[in-house]
Design a protein around this motif. Sequence first.
Motif, PDB file in Angstrom:
ATOM      1  N   ALA A 135     -35.509 -24.352   7.455  1.00  0.00           N
ATOM      2  CA  ALA A 135     -34.585 -23.562   6.816  1.00  0.00           C
ATOM      3  C   ALA A 135     -34.827 -22.443   5.787  1.00  0.00           C
ATOM      4  CB  ALA A 135     -33.961 -24.111   6.145  1.00  0.00           C
ATOM      5  N   ILE A 379     -30.929 -15.409  14.344  1.00  0.00           N
ATOM      6  CA  ILE A 379     -30.701 -15.873  15.701  1.00  0.00           C
ATOM      7  C   ILE A 379     -32.469 -16.056  16.114  1.00  0.00           C
ATOM      8  CG2 ILE A 379     -29.854 -16.643  18.665  1.00  0.00           C
ATOM      9  CD1 ILE A 379     -27.396 -15.225  17.399  1.00  0.00           C
ATOM     10  N   CYS A 382     -34.533 -18.440  14.123  1.00  0.00           N
ATOM     11  CA  CYS A 382     -33.737 -19.610  14.036  1.00  0.00           C
ATOM     12  C   CYS A 382     -34.788 -20.631  15.243  1.00  0.00           C
ATOM     13  CB  CYS A 382     -32.214 -20.093  13.891  1.00  0.00           C
ATOM     14  SG  CYS A 382     -31.603 -19.859  12.660  1.00  0.00           S
ATOM     15  N   ARG A 386     -37.375 -23.135  15.030  1.00  0.00           N
ATOM     16  CA  ARG A 386     -36.145 -24.224  15.755  1.00  0.00           C
ATOM     17  C   ARG A 386     -35.432 -25.503  14.869  1.00  0.00           C
ATOM     18  NH1 ARG A 386     -40.600 -27.543  19.325  1.00  0.00           N
ATOM     19  NH2 ARG A 386     -41.355 -25.643  20.585  1.00  0.00           N
ATOM     20  N   ALA A 387     -34.674 -24.192  13.743  1.00  0.00           N
ATOM     21  CA  ALA A 387     -33.705 -24.526  12.349  1.00  0.00           C
ATOM     22  C   ALA A 387     -32.888 -24.674  13.023  1.00  0.00           C
ATOM     23  CB  ALA A 387     -34.404 -24.486  11.471  1.00  0.00           C
ATOM     24  N   ASN A 388     -31.465 -25.215  12.379  1.00  0.00           N
ATOM     25  CA  ASN A 388     -30.196 -24.697  12.205  1.00  0.00           C
ATOM     26  C   ASN A 388     -29.705 -23.728  12.219  1.00  0.00           C
ATOM     27  OD1 ASN A 388     -26.867 -25.462  11.168  1.00  0.00           O
ATOM     28  ND2 ASN A 388     -26.867 -26.940  13.505  1.00  0.00           N
ATOM     29  N   ILE A 389     -28.753 -22.922  12.594  1.00  0.00           N
ATOM     30  CA  ILE A 389     -28.409 -21.424  11.692  1.00  0.00           C
ATOM     31  C   ILE A 389     -27.437 -21.621  10.640  1.00  0.00           C
ATOM     32  CG2 ILE A 389     -26.687 -21.004  13.372  1.00  0.00           C
ATOM     33  CD1 ILE A 389     -27.325 -18.723  13.565  1.00  0.00           C
ATOM     34  N   TRP A 390     -26.572 -22.900  10.783  1.00  0.00           N
ATOM     35  CA  TRP A 390     -26.275 -23.399   9.348  1.00  0.00           C
ATOM     36  C   TRP A 390     -26.689 -23.379   8.739  1.00  0.00           C
ATOM     37  CZ3 TRP A 390     -22.046 -19.960  10.348  1.00  0.00           C
ATOM     38  CH2 TRP A 390     -21.440 -20.154  11.540  1.00  0.00           C
ATOM     39  N   GLU A 391     -28.122 -24.144   8.764  1.00  0.00           N
ATOM     40  CA  GLU A 391     -28.523 -24.073   7.249  1.00  0.00           C
ATOM     41  C   GLU A 391     -29.659 -23.500   7.333  1.00  0.00           C
ATOM     42  OE1 GLU A 391     -28.736 -27.623   5.938  1.00  0.00           O
ATOM     43  OE2 GLU A 391     -26.823 -28.410   6.896  1.00  0.00           O
ATOM     44  N   VAL A 392     -29.793 -22.943   7.960  1.00  0.00           N
ATOM     45  CA  VAL A 392     -30.944 -21.613   7.420  1.00  0.00           C
ATOM     46  C   VAL A 392     -29.553 -20.429   6.826  1.00  0.00           C
ATOM     47  CG1 VAL A 392     -31.815 -19.387   8.416  1.00  0.00           C
ATOM     48  CG2 VAL A 392     -32.848 -21.734   9.124  1.00  0.00           C
ATOM     49  N   SER A 393     -28.161 -20.436   6.966  1.00  0.00           N
ATOM     50  CA  SER A 393     -27.171 -19.441   6.316  1.00  0.00           C
ATOM     51  C   SER A 393     -27.565 -19.737   4.455  1.00  0.00           C
ATOM     52  CB  SER A 393     -26.362 -19.409   7.342  1.00  0.00           C
ATOM     53  OG  SER A 393     -26.310 -18.734   8.541  1.00  0.00           O
ATOM     54  N   LYS A 394     -27.491 -20.907   4.692  1.00  0.00           N
ATOM     55  CA  LYS A 394     -27.241 -21.409   3.781  1.00  0.00           C
ATOM     56  C   LYS A 394     -28.556 -20.957   2.496  1.00  0.00           C
ATOM     57  CE  LYS A 394     -24.683 -25.978   4.689  1.00  0.00           C
ATOM     58  NZ  LYS A 394     -24.690 -27.214   4.914  1.00  0.00           N
TER      59      LYS A 394
END
Length: 426
Positions: A135, A379, A382, A386-394
């Motif tokens: 992330a 996007i 991410c 290979r990371a979840n977009i919502w986890e990265v957004s946090k």
Amino acid sequence: MLMLSIFVALVALICINVPIAVALAMAGVIGLLATEGVNSLAAIALDMYGGATKFSLIAIPMFVLAGAIMNAGGITDRLINFVSALIGFVRGGLAMVNIGVSLFFAEISGSAVADVAAMGSILIPQMKKRGYSGALSAAVTSSSASLAIIIPPSIPMILYAASANTSVEQLFVAGLVPGVLGAAGLMGVAYWFARRYNLPTEEAFNIPRVRATFIDALPAFALPVVILGGIFGGYVTATEAAGLAVIAALVVSAWYRKVDLKHLRQAMLDGGMQTAVVMLLVAASVLMGGFLTRAQIPQQLAEGILAITSAQWAILLILNVFFLVIGFFLHSAAAIILVVPIVIPLIQQAGIDPVHFGLVVTLNLAIGQQTPPVASVLITSCAVARANIWEVSKVNVYFVAVLLAVLMLCTYVPSVPLFLVEYFYR
């Protein structure tokens, strides 16, 4: 009522996944048919062709090509080595390297997505190996890549200048200070994360290594000299500088004798498709622009907002919120082409400098590239990490806060970004 119906139709077409350019053209045709009849369609092809062949727009494919050559010719690797030797000793140094190289790469490609694709594929795996979370790696890469639409040469700035009929060279100069401030702020946040998670330093500061990597990267430094020096010195226009950037990138790549032809071919194909999408948007916007102009929609909007307030700070606040919301749902090129012609009469009547406003628009759209649901740059980052977009957004929210702070500074203290414009051009 007609405008509302056309807007609803445009949104409905976009929601069912009709390409934005096609939806924009269809909405424009419907508007022209409703207001002027079938005879208004006779010159559509010529109007669209004329809109997409403005001389200033030639810079877009040229800068994209220069970025592709730079990445395929071994230039990127040498920049990474130099920046790593220079600031790698700081805790979280690899994140700093990511931001520093993005700052340089932005001066060549003008495309945030190209920056992520080039830098992310190299640096994100290395960051993950060194203990960075996926992330954080994706957030650093994504937010620093948005410097590409602030630092010259910026493709969104070129589109804005064409839409607003203002100087792209002055926009480029205005973007320098905000870009550097943004990079410094992002490095500050990266350092805070590094201390928080005890991330490693890369290596001790070593003057001989800094000297060696600098000499190795020295030919690469010719690229921003050619682009920015030519523009700021008044020797070339932005479009001519784009052509020189391609030649310079080819010469430097030949000097290093390391050109990955397969990668270059794919990058050129991707750049060609990206350019085609932008040009189709520009061509389609001509139809919508013709309808809006004849229907006096921009003038009505200006009169409506000025009836509420004539204070520049309030108008800028309204437009900031508007562009931030637009950035959630539209790519930067589509947002500029669709919205800027509508709000320019308001800017003119309010007495706001169009160069200042262009910088405000591009900063807003840089933030929009980091905020879902569209968030094209986020996007892409991410996907590479290979990371979840919502986890990265946090995680990314802290970096976005830096971009918001730069936006507010440039909006309400215009002397900060514009003093170089005043020095060179006024």
